[in-house]
Design a protein around this motif. Sequence first.
Motif, PDB file in Angstrom:
ATOM      1  N   HIS A   1       0.788  -0.848  -0.418  1.00  0.00           N
ATOM      2  CA  HIS A   1       0.372  -0.195   0.073  1.00  0.00           C
ATOM      3  C   HIS A   1       1.092   1.588  -0.293  1.00  0.00           C
ATOM      4  O   HIS A   1      -0.223   2.051  -0.425  1.00  0.00           O
ATOM      5  CB  HIS A   1      -1.301   0.223   1.568  1.00  0.00           C
ATOM      6  N   GLY A   2       2.032   1.291   0.731  1.00  0.00           N
ATOM      7  CA  GLY A   2       2.659   2.376   0.645  1.00  0.00           C
ATOM      8  C   GLY A   2       2.463   3.268   1.845  1.00  0.00           C
ATOM      9  O   GLY A   2       1.253   3.589   1.977  1.00  0.00           O
ATOM     10  N   PRO A   3       2.675   4.460   1.814  1.00  0.00           N
ATOM     11  CA  PRO A   3       2.487   5.715   2.704  1.00  0.00           C
ATOM     12  C   PRO A   3       1.552   6.628   1.995  1.00  0.00           C
ATOM     13  O   PRO A   3       0.229   6.779   2.942  1.00  0.00           O
ATOM     14  CB  PRO A   3       3.408   6.648   2.897  1.00  0.00           C
TER      15      PRO A   3
ATOM     16  N   HIS B   1      11.319   4.752   3.557  1.00  0.00           N
ATOM     17  CA  HIS B   1      12.238   4.267   3.167  1.00  0.00           C
ATOM     18  C   HIS B   1      11.824   4.039   1.566  1.00  0.00           C
ATOM     19  O   HIS B   1      10.558   3.290   1.194  1.00  0.00           O
ATOM     20  CB  HIS B   1      12.787   2.395   3.756  1.00  0.00           C
ATOM     21  N   PRO B   2      12.604   3.490   0.572  1.00  0.00           N
ATOM     22  CA  PRO B   2      12.787   3.311  -0.617  1.00  0.00           C
ATOM     23  C   PRO B   2      11.400   2.249  -0.756  1.00  0.00           C
ATOM     24  O   PRO B   2      10.599   2.369  -1.756  1.00  0.00           O
ATOM     25  CB  PRO B   2      13.930   3.505  -1.431  1.00  0.00           C
ATOM     26  N   VAL B   3      11.626   0.816  -0.204  1.00  0.00           N
ATOM     27  CA  VAL B   3      10.963  -0.207  -0.808  1.00  0.00           C
ATOM     28  C   VAL B   3       9.229   0.101  -0.363  1.00  0.00           C
ATOM     29  O   VAL B   3       8.706  -0.209  -1.065  1.00  0.00           O
ATOM     30  CB  VAL B   3      11.231  -1.013   0.225  1.00  0.00           C
ATOM     31  N   PHE B   4       9.283   1.306   0.700  1.00  0.00           N
ATOM     32  CA  PHE B   4       7.977   0.912   0.506  1.00  0.00           C
ATOM     33  C   PHE B   4       7.161   2.288  -0.552  1.00  0.00           C
ATOM     34  O   PHE B   4       6.169   2.755  -0.666  1.00  0.00           O
ATOM     35  CB  PHE B   4       7.071   1.916   2.216  1.00  0.00           C
ATOM     36  N   ASN B   5       8.041   2.403  -1.551  1.00  0.00           N
ATOM     37  CA  ASN B   5       7.418   4.157  -2.075  1.00  0.00           C
ATOM     38  C   ASN B   5       8.139   3.681  -3.840  1.00  0.00           C
ATOM     39  O   ASN B   5       8.319   4.122  -4.463  1.00  0.00           O
ATOM     40  CB  ASN B   5       8.089   5.190  -2.045  1.00  0.00           C
TER      41      ASN B   5
END
Length: 660
Positions: A56-58, A176-180
């Motif tokens: 889902h990401g932020p 963190h890049p992985v969430f985006n």
Amino acid sequence: MPGRLVGVSVDEDGQQAYRLALQTREQHIRREKATSNICTAQVLLAVMASMYAVWHGPKGLKSIAERTHATAAVVADRLRAGGVELVADRFFDTVAVRVPGRAAEIVAAARDEGVNLWQVGEDQVQLSCDEVTTARELNAVLRAFGLPGDIESVPRALPEPAALDGFGRTSDYLTHPVFNSVTSETMMLRYLRRLADRDYALDRGMIPLGSCTMKLNATTEMEPITWPEFGALHPFAPVEQTEGIRQIVRELSDWLLEITGYDDISLQPNAGAQGELAGLMAIRAYHRANGQGARTICLIPASAHGTNAASAVMAGMKVVVVKTAADGSVDMEDLAAKVEQHRDTIAAIMVTYPSTHGVYEDTITKLCGLIHDAGGQVYVDGANMNALVGLAKPGHFGADVSHLNLHKTFCIPHGGGGPGVGPVAVRSHLAPYLPNHPLAPEAGPATGVGPIAGAPYGSASILPISWTYVRLMGGEGLARATSLAVLNANYIAARLREAYPVLYASEDGLVAHECILDIRPLTAATGVTVDDIAKRLIDYGFHAPTMSFPVAGTLMVEPTESEDLAELDRFCDAMLAIRAEVEQVASGEVSITDSVLRHAPHTAVSLAQEWPYAYDRQVAAFPDGVDPRAKYWPVVRRIDGAYGDRNLICSCPPPESFED
């Protein structure tokens, strides 16, 4: 320190690597100074939660939160407009209302509509919304309050969320890049594939971790936990709505009692360490009920898991350590002396059977008799039940209480630390003191010690795994599995004994379900350490055995019943090949600092870079017996442990943030 502290370290090539820091594993808990028995990380649940955040990401999580709050706000507005008093004007997803004398009536009406509400006393009702709550469900709730159910739709967000005034988040999160970076199902699939490729799991080969029982978790056993009838069941759903899981709880409980020889059991503890604590709390309650509250001494062998001592301290006991005899068994002379010294204050002894050293100790019944004669209770740690199931019952050879690790012996996945289930089984005189729960009277005795976990049946949603395992195996199959586990361990011990001395065995030279290979003589003669051998095993395509537990400088090997002869031979061949590499150091052919052992493991990247070593790349990455077509490639080289201990990462806010 409890739990999983992760240090940011570097490997031999200077690449970033992560490592558990400060030796935060159960075997490193200090006996007499233990303060916490936490050692289980619920890894499966943590992975599920983290992957939810990755997907889902932020932005997605914020959208979910906005819809959740909007849903709660809509129903709150309708209730307020209908004359229902809200307990609080500030809320996120849970609305509490005051309905003097009507709580039971409203909850019953909502249940008739197919919705469960939460009753708080006679005058208050709570309802919680989430991102999948529908207008139909909200209308059912309104009708239960006697109001019109005419909500047509739920907004995805509120333009001005008044109920969150003063509580809106202003800080960044999931940066963190992985969430985006995961923006499609295909990318998510590939991300998960990359993570899986970095792991060495049972689908690649044997994981011979001693004292851990890393056995096959069959797909047939695992599939039911994905069914919503189990996975989406609320732990406090009404009794009449949970007949299926309760049947599984009853049947699994009965089977475990038949297997262990005990009289009663609680499935509430959701980790082995919790099961230990529950068992010791039952013992303390039993002594108090008999007017012997002064019994607070817990005898614990020096070889025991660190969690044993920590659990005793948490239960309010004082730990007294019993020495280990030369053959690895409990020192019976020291035990007799300690029993005599503390005769009037002994509460219990905690022992593991077969012993932590991987041997069936023939003094176990004598040990139980000594403790009982002094008025104490015998706790047998169930960590090694994989060597007993179908062959012997702790409840019949003198034990009063045991915890069982369903995440070891009974096939719930154990890799990475969980998820755990640690039922506690007792003889009849301790049954009144098993865990119970204030919100579920049926989940334990009225005289119980209180809840040991938040939910009445702990991690109930994963019990179908063990239920399926026992049901499919049957009594004959379980006994055969135990016999094969013991046979496999003795086969490894027999093949490797000349190259690596087996530290402990019975008088006839046999071990139980695991064996300890003594590396210390090699270390003294050559400088090759247990770490060198463990890291080199990765090049050969194996996960390392347990290192330096229960004896420093040793390897503890447990193959389980899941491995066939070909895999056992592959492991033994690798260990013998490594022994030949050690001999090259011993003969002076190579120095330890220049050896392939000291620089293992080798990554694919390291082979493509400038090669600074005297040995050949082929020797490093493809030693004899390794199939190049099925090669497991580690991602990092040998890790600098001290660097990781000095560079901890913590997601907690700094202490200064709490000053205001």
